[in-house]
Design an enzyme around this catalytic site. Structure first.
Site, PDB file in Angstrom:
ATOM      1  N   GLU A  29       0.833  -1.209   0.000  1.00 49.29           N
ATOM      2  CA  GLU A  29       0.000   0.000   0.000  1.00 49.29           C
ATOM      3  C   GLU A  29       0.866   1.256   0.000  1.00 49.29           C
ATOM      4  O   GLU A  29       0.776   2.080   0.908  1.00 49.29           O
ATOM      5  CB  GLU A  29      -0.898  -0.005   1.239  1.00 49.29           C
ATOM      6  CG  GLU A  29      -1.807  -1.216   1.358  1.00 49.29           C
ATOM      7  CD  GLU A  29      -2.548  -1.270   2.692  1.00 49.29           C
ATOM      8  OE1 GLU A  29      -2.166  -0.542   3.636  1.00 49.29           O
ATOM      9  OE2 GLU A  29      -3.510  -2.042   2.781  1.00 49.29           O
ATOM     10  N   GLY A  45       2.043   4.931  -0.593  1.00 50.42           N
ATOM     11  CA  GLY A  45       1.411   6.222  -0.844  1.00 50.42           C
ATOM     12  C   GLY A  45       2.491   7.220  -1.199  1.00 50.42           C
ATOM     13  O   GLY A  45       2.778   7.484  -2.359  1.00 50.42           O
ATOM     14  N   ARG A  46       3.132   7.705  -0.162  1.00 46.96           N
ATOM     15  CA  ARG A  46       4.150   8.750  -0.293  1.00 46.96           C
ATOM     16  C   ARG A  46       5.224   8.422  -1.338  1.00 46.96           C
ATOM     17  O   ARG A  46       5.610   9.286  -2.124  1.00 46.96           O
ATOM     18  CB  ARG A  46       4.821   8.937   1.077  1.00 46.96           C
ATOM     19  CG  ARG A  46       5.688  10.160   1.195  1.00 46.96           C
ATOM     20  CD  ARG A  46       6.463  10.137   2.524  1.00 46.96           C
ATOM     21  NE  ARG A  46       5.605   9.916   3.665  1.00 46.96           N
ATOM     22  CZ  ARG A  46       4.990  10.888   4.360  1.00 46.96           C
ATOM     23  NH1 ARG A  46       5.166  12.138   4.033  1.00 46.96           N
ATOM     24  NH2 ARG A  46       4.209  10.585   5.389  1.00 46.96           N
ATOM     25  N   CYS A  76      -3.429  33.824  10.057  1.00 43.11           N
ATOM     26  CA  CYS A  76      -3.269  34.411  11.386  1.00 43.11           C
ATOM     27  C   CYS A  76      -3.011  33.341  12.444  1.00 43.11           C
ATOM     28  O   CYS A  76      -3.852  33.093  13.312  1.00 43.11           O
ATOM     29  CB  CYS A  76      -4.498  35.244  11.731  1.00 43.11           C
ATOM     30  SG  CYS A  76      -4.757  36.539  10.524  1.00 43.11           S
ATOM     31  N   GLU A  77      -1.888  32.674  12.308  1.00 41.69           N
ATOM     32  CA  GLU A  77      -1.425  31.672  13.267  1.00 41.69           C
ATOM     33  C   GLU A  77       0.093  31.716  13.239  1.00 41.69           C
ATOM     34  O   GLU A  77       0.682  31.746  12.154  1.00 41.69           O
ATOM     35  CB  GLU A  77      -1.820  30.246  12.831  1.00 41.69           C
ATOM     36  CG  GLU A  77      -3.277  29.993  12.645  1.00 41.69           C
ATOM     37  CD  GLU A  77      -3.918  29.273  13.825  1.00 41.69           C
ATOM     38  OE1 GLU A  77      -3.189  28.886  14.764  1.00 41.69           O
ATOM     39  OE2 GLU A  77      -5.145  29.121  13.794  1.00 41.69           O
TER      40      GLU A  77
HETATM   41  C1  LIG Z   1      -1.456   6.054   5.148  1.00 40.12           C
HETATM   42  C2  LIG Z   1      -1.516   4.601   4.887  1.00 40.12           C
HETATM   43  C3  LIG Z   1      -0.712   4.007   3.902  1.00 40.12           C
HETATM   44  C4  LIG Z   1       0.288   4.780   3.086  1.00 40.12           C
HETATM   45  O1  LIG Z   1       1.366   5.244   3.821  1.00 40.12           O
HETATM   46  P1  LIG Z   1       2.602   5.916   3.058  1.00 40.12           P
HETATM   47  O2  LIG Z   1       3.539   6.261   4.139  1.00 40.12           O
HETATM   48  O3  LIG Z   1       2.090   7.108   2.349  1.00 40.12           O
HETATM   49  O4  LIG Z   1       3.156   4.894   2.132  1.00 40.12           O
HETATM   50  C5  LIG Z   1      -0.867   2.656   3.669  1.00 40.12           C
HETATM   51  N1  LIG Z   1      -1.750   1.915   4.370  1.00 40.12           N
HETATM   52  C6  LIG Z   1      -2.530   2.444   5.320  1.00 40.12           C
HETATM   53  C7  LIG Z   1      -3.476   1.584   6.036  1.00 40.12           C
HETATM   54  C8  LIG Z   1      -2.443   3.793   5.616  1.00 40.12           C
HETATM   55  O5  LIG Z   1      -3.215   4.309   6.573  1.00 40.12           O
END
Ligand SMILES: *Cc1c(COP(=O)(O)O)cnc(C)c1O
Length: 416
Positions: free
Chosen positions: A273, A275-276, A344-345
């Site tokens: 999974e 993402g980043r 404004c923070e």
């Molecule tokens: C946020 C998340 C990811 C992705 O994380 P990254 O650091 O962006 O790779 C994968 N699985 C779950 C369940 C998440 O909550």
């Protein structure tokens, strides 16, 4: 690696100068490089080529439909955490059979929708959720494929807000009692236990926590098999870090090399999974300097972007490289300054006491590595319309989300 570089003295995304995008679309704006995105997807996929696997992009990192469509085009599915993300994933053409669904607070209407369209599996985070899935599946005459999200109590060694695999975190079911939960799920009439899931955190820059967690999961898979519960899927979650500053995160190939021996004989399909790691370096946040000022000894660069547009520095104290769009500006030495927005923070900053180019009013500034958890975390705080998103492909670009207008800000409100 990414396709943002100086050409003829100007910072470009692929073949397009950022100044052109700023002139034509305005600032602030997120700029994504399609070729970088595609390349990251391929590098990730090829790293795990020898292992049976499915890649499910973590939609929360960047949920723009064009980004999702590009990723889907590389044969990648989706890891979702809400009904809204499910909606987006389907709209972007992602195959439901390649969608996994995590999150500690899934509601019955969200579960029903996911069952109706037939996702790959639910990553279940509590006994209560199991019961709701059973109920909803029964009422729909379906059988819900589930994995249990295990909390292995492993320290990801990352920022506390994005550590998810420790006993004090809200995520998953503790490893100690999880055998009972598997037995319980196994006994439910409208639930099919198909896997195990584990996601210990984000922006991991070391391989060891992955290995530690996987070893725990491996033993669980073997123990379950002895009890007659044979799992098809081992979902390792995401979390692979990227280079924002001086980090040296493992490459997908290094990760693959480390995990291959641990899972080789399990006979499970792996699920990843990321993402980043797919989108982070494929995007930047482009903003323009409005003013510079000094207060006492401190120098401030005030830009038109703010914490509502890019929250990571305020939220996690995280680092984004800061580059001038005009390369010559970067050669005129550096100045120690705080880069701040108009909100404004006091927490509204992109960098504090950072050595940056001597920016002046009107200059364009790029905050690098902003493709992940950038736009998706943005808000309308201070009644700031959300910024545009642009995708560059070679020598051309498209606005893939238009800038919000003031009318957009009040569109859903009623005056009473
Ligand atoms: C946020 C998340 C990811 C992705 O994380 P990254 O650091 O962006 O790779 C994968 N699985 C779950 C369940 C998440 O909550």
């Amino acid at each position: 690696m990414h396709y943002f570089s100086y050409q003829h003295g100007e910072l470009h995304c692929e073949g397009v100068p950022l100044s052109r995008i700023a002139d034509e679309v305005g600032t602030p704006v997120y700029v994504y490089s399609r070729q970088t995105l595609v390349r990251h997807c391929r590098v990730f996929r090829e790293a795990f080529a020898g292992i049976p696997h499915t890649i499910c992009f973590a939609v929360k990192a960047n949920s723009n439909l064009s980004v999702l469509r590009t990723i889907a085009g590389e044969g990648i599915g989706a890891d979702i955490v809400s009904g809204g993300e499910l909606f987006r994933a389907l709209k972007a053409g992602i195959d439901p059979a390649m969608i996994v669904y995590a999150g500690v607070g899934k509601q019955s209407h969200e579960i029903a929708r996911a069952l109706e369209i037939g996702i790959k599996m639910f990553n279940v985070e509590s006994r209560g959720e199991m019961d709701v899935i059973q109920q909803v599946a029964k009422s729909l005459g379906k059988v819900a494929p589930i994995a249990i999200r295990v909390n292995p109590n492993v320290d990801a060694g990352t920022h506390p807000y994005i550590s998810t695999g420790l006993r004090q975190n809200k995520f998953g079911i503790g490893i100690e009692g999880v055998m009972d939960d598997y037995q319980y799920a196994h006994g439910l009439s409208h639930v099919e236990v198909v896997g195990v899931h584990c996601h210990i955190g984000s922006q991991l820059t070391d391989i060891q926590p992955f290995v530690d967690a996987l070893q725990i999961i491996r033993q669980l898979v073997l123990d379950l098999r002895e009890q007659g519960i044979v799992l098809r899927y081992l979902d390792m979650g995401g979390g692979l870090g990227i280079r924002y500053n001086a980090e040296t995160p493992p490459s997908p190939e290094e990760l693959a090399r480390a995990i291959r021996p641990i899972v080789a004989d399990l006979g499970c399909e792996l699920i990843f999974e990321p993402g980043r790691v797919l989108v982070g370096n494929a995007g930047i946040f482009l903003t323009r300097v409005i003013y510079t000022k000094s207060n006492y000894e401190r120098k401030f660069i005030v830009v038109d972007g703010a914490m509502n547009d890019l929250a990571r520095p305020s939220l996690y104290g995280s680092y984004h490289d800061i580059l001038p769009a005009d390369e010559a500006a970067g050669r005129q030495g550096t100045a120690l300054a705080d880069v701040v927005g108009p909100i404004c923070e006091t927490g509204d900053f992109f960098a504090r006491e950072r050595s940056v180019a001597p920016f002046a009013a009107g200059d364009l500034m790029a905050l690098m590595s902003a493709g992940a958890y950038g736009f998706t975390m943005s808000s309308n705080y201070n009644s700031r319309p959300r910024v545009a998103e642009v995708m560059v492909d070679g020598d051309t670009y498209r606005v893939v989300r238009r800038r919000e207008t003031f009318d957009d800000l009040v569109r859903l409100e009623e005056e009473v």
